[in-house]
Enzyme design. Structure first.
Site, PDB file in Angstrom:
ATOM      1  N   CYS A  94       3.920  18.235 -18.482  1.00 31.84           N
ATOM      2  CA  CYS A  94       3.910  18.370 -17.120  1.00 31.84           C
ATOM      3  C   CYS A  94       3.512  19.588 -16.514  1.00 31.84           C
ATOM      4  O   CYS A  94       2.364  19.699 -16.546  1.00 31.84           O
ATOM      5  CB  CYS A  94       5.733  18.311 -16.951  1.00 31.84           C
ATOM      6  N   HIS A 172       7.345  13.345 -19.682  1.00 31.50           N
ATOM      7  CA  HIS A 172       8.223  14.465 -20.869  1.00 31.50           C
ATOM      8  C   HIS A 172       8.704  13.581 -21.986  1.00 31.50           C
ATOM      9  O   HIS A 172       9.923  12.850 -21.866  1.00 31.50           O
ATOM     10  CB  HIS A 172       9.276  14.920 -20.010  1.00 31.50           C
ATOM     11  N   GLU A 174       9.860  14.704 -24.310  1.00 31.13           N
ATOM     12  CA  GLU A 174      10.754  15.532 -24.912  1.00 31.13           C
ATOM     13  C   GLU A 174      12.195  15.316 -24.309  1.00 31.13           C
ATOM     14  O   GLU A 174      13.351  15.491 -24.605  1.00 31.13           O
ATOM     15  CB  GLU A 174      10.775  16.866 -24.887  1.00 31.13           C
TER      16      GLU A 174
END
Length: 234
Positions: A94, A172, A174
């Protein structure tokens, strides 16, 4: 393999009990893959001595724009350029994706098309991958040497590869769906209601986080030539 995490932002305090702060999420994403980690809070002015302080670097997301005027952004860009010149591998996510591109001569701006939020499908050429998105800024012009690794109709430069030196992704890996729900609640005030509704309708899709963790692992661990910092030296 030792990875230095360059922390460029922080999860909302109310969400840290879900998955911790951003470095914790990356440690969890890459758990069991032979990595050790150190974290440097670059948003707070904490930087490593140099790119050789780790075997590779991971640059996190941030609520800040890469183009904004913050004291820590110019030294971060300098660090990125030095690591790139020395062929110390970098992964960016990002904001990390954007700041690598900007540091190397690309352009980042607030995208006229608006926000991408929640589970989103990306074309990686040989496969389609669902990852959670949370961004309005985008890379809109590539630096020299960058190649498109992933895209969709909304985000043309959704993932970039710079030979064996850097690999970055706008989405993302994560973030799980629970964290996106939390972001909607705590940071979603500027996002149009129809986008939030659409994101929530897609929450039945589980992100392909493990698949993308394998991509990061393969990138970091690939064989590399001798470091290039002495290229052109007499």
């Amino acid at each position: 393999m030792h990875i230095g995490i360059l922390q460029c932002g922080q999860a909302p305090d109310a969400l840290k009990d879900i998955g911790g702060d951003y470095p914790d999420m990356f440690r969890a994403l890459l758990d069991g893959r032979g990595f050790t980690f150190s974290t440097y809070h670059v948003e707070g002015g904490e930087f490593p001595e140099g790119p050789d302080a780790a075997d590779g670097w991971l640059i996190t997301g941030s609520r800040h724009g890469a183009y904004e005027d913050h004291d820590w952004i110019p030294p971060l860009e300098n660090f990125i350029r030095t690591a790139f010149d020395q062929a110390v591998p970098m992964v960016g996510v990002c904001f990390g994706h954007q700041i690598i591109a900007q540091a190397l001569g690309g352009k980042v701006e607030k995208f006229d098309g608006g926000w991408a939020v929640g589970p989103t499908l990306y074309d990686f050429g040989d496969e389609e991958v669902t990852l959670n998105a949370w961004h309005q800024d985008q890379v809109v012009a590539l630096p020299e040497g960058a190649e498109i690794a992933g895209r969709n109709d909304f985000c043309e430069y959704a993932a970039l590869i710079y030979d064996d030196r850097a690999y970055s992704v706008q989405a993302h890996p994560e973030f799980d769906n629970a964290f996106i729900e939390g972001l909607i609640e705590h940071r979603g005030g500027s996002i149009p209601d129809d986008l939030i509704a659409d994101a929530r309708e897609k929450m039945h899709r589980d992100p392909d986080s493990a698949r993308f963790a394998r991509k990061f692992e393969a990138f970091f661990k690939q064989p590399r030539p001798l470091k290039r910092k002495t290229e052109g030296a007499a």
